[in-house]
Every structure is written in structure tokens, then in C-alpha cells.
Design a protein around this motif. Structure first.
Motif, mmCIF file in Angstrom:
data_model
loop_
_atom_site.group_PDB
_atom_site.id
_atom_site.type_symbol
_atom_site.label_atom_id
_atom_site.label_comp_id
_atom_site.label_asym_id
_atom_site.label_seq_id
_atom_site.Cartn_x
_atom_site.Cartn_y
_atom_site.Cartn_z
ATOM 1 N N ARG A 201 0.817 -1.222 0.000
ATOM 2 C CA ARG A 201 0.000 0.000 0.000
ATOM 3 C C ARG A 201 0.848 1.269 0.000
ATOM 4 O O ARG A 201 0.319 2.373 0.109
ATOM 5 C CB ARG A 201 -0.941 -0.014 1.215
ATOM 6 C CG ARG A 201 -2.079 -0.997 1.008
ATOM 7 C CD ARG A 201 -2.636 -1.561 2.291
ATOM 8 N NE ARG A 201 -3.617 -2.608 1.977
ATOM 9 C CZ ARG A 201 -3.275 -3.851 1.621
ATOM 10 N NH1 ARG A 201 -1.999 -4.199 1.547
ATOM 11 N NH2 ARG A 201 -4.208 -4.736 1.324
ATOM 12 N N ASN A 202 2.160 1.108 -0.153
ATOM 13 C CA ASN A 202 3.082 2.249 -0.193
ATOM 14 C C ASN A 202 2.890 3.182 1.007
ATOM 15 O O ASN A 202 2.899 4.418 0.860
ATOM 16 C CB ASN A 202 2.918 3.026 -1.503
ATOM 17 C CG ASN A 202 3.366 2.214 -2.699
ATOM 18 O OD1 ASN A 202 4.430 1.595 -2.682
ATOM 19 N ND2 ASN A 202 2.551 2.198 -3.751
ATOM 20 N N ILE A 203 2.693 2.589 2.167
ATOM 21 C CA ILE A 203 2.535 3.367 3.395
ATOM 22 C C ILE A 203 3.908 3.800 3.890
ATOM 23 O O ILE A 203 4.825 2.978 3.975
ATOM 24 C CB ILE A 203 1.806 2.525 4.462
ATOM 25 C CG1 ILE A 203 0.362 2.269 4.021
ATOM 26 C CG2 ILE A 203 1.827 3.218 5.824
ATOM 27 C CD1 ILE A 203 -0.366 1.245 4.863
ATOM 28 N N PRO A 204 4.107 5.082 4.197
ATOM 29 C CA PRO A 204 5.418 5.522 4.668
ATOM 30 C C PRO A 204 5.774 4.879 6.002
ATOM 31 O O PRO A 204 4.931 4.760 6.887
ATOM 32 C CB PRO A 204 5.262 7.041 4.797
ATOM 33 C CG PRO A 204 3.788 7.276 4.939
ATOM 34 C CD PRO A 204 3.129 6.192 4.142
ATOM 35 N N PHE A 205 7.035 4.466 6.130
ATOM 36 C CA PHE A 205 7.494 3.886 7.387
ATOM 37 C C PHE A 205 8.928 4.331 7.645
ATOM 38 O O PHE A 205 9.681 4.644 6.724
ATOM 39 C CB PHE A 205 7.402 2.357 7.364
ATOM 40 C CG PHE A 205 8.338 1.678 6.391
ATOM 41 C CD1 PHE A 205 9.611 1.275 6.793
ATOM 42 C CD2 PHE A 205 7.946 1.428 5.079
ATOM 43 C CE1 PHE A 205 10.470 0.645 5.906
ATOM 44 C CE2 PHE A 205 8.803 0.811 4.178
ATOM 45 C CZ PHE A 205 10.067 0.410 4.597
ATOM 46 N N VAL A 206 9.277 4.368 8.920
ATOM 47 C CA VAL A 206 10.646 4.674 9.334
ATOM 48 C C VAL A 206 11.073 3.608 10.332
ATOM 49 O O VAL A 206 10.396 3.391 11.344
ATOM 50 C CB VAL A 206 10.758 6.069 9.986
ATOM 51 C CG1 VAL A 206 12.208 6.324 10.415
ATOM 52 C CG2 VAL A 206 10.280 7.164 9.039
ATOM 53 N N LEU A 207 12.169 2.949 10.045
ATOM 54 C CA LEU A 207 12.789 2.011 10.974
ATOM 55 C C LEU A 207 14.038 2.693 11.521
ATOM 56 O O LEU A 207 15.022 2.869 10.799
ATOM 57 C CB LEU A 207 13.155 0.699 10.273
ATOM 58 C CG LEU A 207 12.005 -0.041 9.572
ATOM 59 C CD1 LEU A 207 12.531 -1.294 8.880
ATOM 60 C CD2 LEU A 207 10.896 -0.390 10.554
#
Length: 363
Positions: free
Chosen positions: A248-254
Motif C-alpha cells: 500500500r506504499n505506506i510511509p514507514f521509518v525504521l
């Protein structure tokens, strides 16, 4: 009754008619604010730039300084200050220095309480039925009208049912951004490849033979291919939270940690680059769901004001902290996130209950 955002109550600027203009002094040394700088809070703050012209920064965060750029105000971390930046100075917050901190922007709704009463603080003994119902209303509203950021520790992955519930919440549109560390992604992919998390089967809790290698094998394979997306395209990751996020091309930050294994190729190892990336997601947040991660929850809380400006309107940012430990939610409040609401429960049970409750409402 459908969910409705509370109205914003503007300050009584007429009562501040005698206030002076806010003062600004230039930065001399990079990264160093002038003496007497004003430090921001989680609340809406107004600065009088001209007589009876009070300006509020549209985006804020606590423990920063306010820089004037013409007729606009920018809330800036100390490390970003450059020589010549004009920083607001003054530490009185009721207009005396041309600064007004608005601590009750949406109206406090407090139940009338006896002078002496039992169970006035949220603890593990508190009842949370009404909190769930209010949360369902909020998440249904925010799915269509807001931006829901989830801040997650790896415990949400360690259980089969909670991993499935979180995946369904992503697929149903209740997740618009994800903040986590290396462990969440690593163990989610380990679960997809080996049905284990840290070597323990995520449904039966049985320890797999040589299971302590599983998360390292998952990391190694993803690093060989170059990215989590590549691992998904090669058919190694057929289910799970990170697959749903990528689809879903959801922004994420690890955000990286000093104790990370591997880490995953997508992990941001530089802590300040990670902070910047997290803040870029948090700037969009209208609701934050933080669970089972003390450090990430506090970090996100430090970046999250109690309000945001959307479509020209000022609205609250809702912040939930879900954890088994009273210490964690208390520490979040003690670090300045005064608007955070706590639900003290096992986060795995919380996710299953929340997903089931939202799904029932759709039928």
C-alpha cells in the motif's frame, strides 16, 4: 452518535492588548540559541509580531525554538540553527514577553469528582470498555479524514493472532504511517519465512530447532537481495505487516539502535536522520497509536504537538499509549506528552480486540 472533532477555542486576544511585541535575537554560533530563548511546548503558541497580530506556528514540537522568517514562524531543533536565524527570546508565557501558550485549546472535559474518591488514576485495574468504544469511533473517523501513525515494538509480532490483526488493520486502511525499529521488521519477516519470532513458533510458542538462527537468516537473506521489497518480489515474504505496508506504499521509518542485528537495509542508522524521517511522518499525524515500545513512544511523543492545522482549521492530535506497564505510560507523560491517553493491557490482546471491534462495525 457519529464522531465529531472538538471546536478550537481561540485565546482572548483582547485581554492581551497591553502585551509587548515578541522579541527575536540573532544566532551567532551554529546550533546555539541566544540567551533567554523561548522553548516550545506541546500546546498552540502565539507570538505577537505586530500590534494585535498574534501568529501561531502551523507545525510545532516540544523542546525546540521559534525562528522568524519574515511574517512566518518556524519551529526548529537546536541543531538546525544557523548564524543569522532570528530566534524568539522570552520565558514568560502569558503575554508578558509577547508570547502566549494556549494550554486549553479544545476545552477540558472533566467529570465532576468528589474531593475524595477511589481509582482516579488509570491503572491496570481501570475499566477500558468506554476507551475502546471511543477509540473505534476515532479510528473510523480518522481512516477517512485523518492520518493515523502507529508506533510499534516487536511484541506486536510475537503472537500469531496480533500479527494477523495488525496486518488486517493495515489492509483495512487504519494505518497511514508506521514508526518502529529494526526488530519489528526483522521478526515480521522471520515470521513470514519461518513462522517463528526469535526462534519461537508464533502460535504454539514452541522453540524451533536452531531457531535462534531464524532472525539472522531472515536478515542475511534480505541483505543479500538488497531490500525487503526485493525479498517480497522473490516470493520469500508472502504475508505479514511489512508486506501489507509495502503493498500500500505506506510511509514507514525504521530507526536504528545500538543493539541492532544486521540490520535490515531500510533501517536508518544515523539517529538524527532517523529523527528527521520520523518527524516528517509525525508532521502529518492526527492520531498516534504507540504500543509496546518505551523509547520509540517517548521519542514520537517529543515530536508530536497536541494540535495540528489541517485545511486551515486547528484540530487536536490524539495520542494513545498502550502497554502492560504503568511505568511506561507514566514516563511518557513525565517526558512532556501530557495529552497522551493510556490503555494498560497486553498489546497483543489490544490489537486483536481493536481489529475485531472495528471489523464488526463494518458488518
Amino acid at each position: 452518535m457519529p464522531f465529531a472533532l472538538p471546536a478550537y477555542n481561540e485565546p482572548d486576544f483582547a485581554a492581551l492588548s497591553g502585551a509587548p511585541l515578541a522579541r527575536f535575537e540573532a544566532v551567532i554560533t551554529p546550533g546555539v540559541a541566544p540567551d533567554g530563548y523561548h522553548a516550545t511546548t506541546i500546546f498552540p503558541e502565539y507570538f505577537q509580531l505586530a500590534p494585535q497580530r498574534w501568529i501561531m506556528p502551523a507545525q510545532s514540537r516540544m523542546d525546540c525554538v521559534v525562528v522568524r522568517r519574515g511574517d512566518e514562524l518556524d519551529v526548529v531543533e537546536f541543531r538546525r540553527l544557523a548564524p543569522g536565524d532570528m530566534v524568539c527570546v522570552g520565558r514568560r508565557e502569558n503575554g508578558e514577553d509577547g508570547i502566549y501558550v494556549h494550554t486549553d485549546p479544545f476545552g477540558s472535559i472533566e467529570n465532576a469528582r468528589e474531593k475524595f474518591a477511589f481509582r482516579t488514576r488509570m491503572t491496570r485495574e481501570s475499566s477500558f470498555s468506554i476507551d475502546y468504544d471511543e477509540l473505534y469511533d476515532l479510528l473510523e473517523f480518522e481512516r477517512e479524514n485523518g492520518f493515523i501513525v502507529w508506533v510499534l515494538g516487536p511484541a506486536v509480532i510475537f503472537d500469531h493472532d496480533s500479527r494477523e490483526a495488525l496486518t488486517r488493520l493495515v489492509e483495512a486502511g487504519y494505518v497511514h504511517g508506521l514508526l518502529a525499529g529494526n526488530a519489528l521488521a526483522t521478526h515480521d519477516l522471520e515470521a513470514a519465512m519461518h513462522s517463528t519470532a526469535l526462534g519461537q513458533e508464533i502460535y504454539t510458542r514452541r522453540t524451533a530447532a536452531l531457531g535462534h538462527y531464524h532472525h539472522l537468516d531472515a536478515l542475511n537473506e534480505v541483505r543479500r537481495l538488497g531490500s525487503m521489497r526485493a525479498a517480497m518480489e522473490h516470493g520469500l515474504v508472502k504475508n505479514g505487516v511489512m508486506r501489507a505496508i509495502h503493498e500500500r506504499n505506506i510511509p514507514f521509518v525504521l530507526a536504528g539502535s545500538i543493539r541492532d542485528d544486521g540490520p535490515m537495509p531500510e533501517v536508518v542508522a544515523d539517529c538524527y536522520k532517523a529523527q528527521d524521517a520520523m518527524r516528517n511522518v509525525v508532521r502529518q499525524a492526527t492520531t498516534v497509536m504507540a504500543m509496546a515500545t518505551q523509547l520509540h513512544s517517548i521519542a514520537t511523543g517529543n515530536m508530536t504537538p497536541s494540535y495540528t492545522v489541517t485545511g486551515g482549521s486547528i484540530r487536536p492530535v490524539y495520542f494513545y499509549s498502550v502497554d502492560m506497564s504503568e511505568f511506561v505510560v507514566d514516563k511518557l507523560a513525565n517526558r512532556g506528552s501530557l495529552s497522551a491517553r493510556s490503555i494498560l493491557t497486553n498489546v497483543q490482546d489490544f490489537l486483536v480486540t481493536t481489529e475485531r471491534g472495528l471489523r464488526k462495525r463494518q458488518h
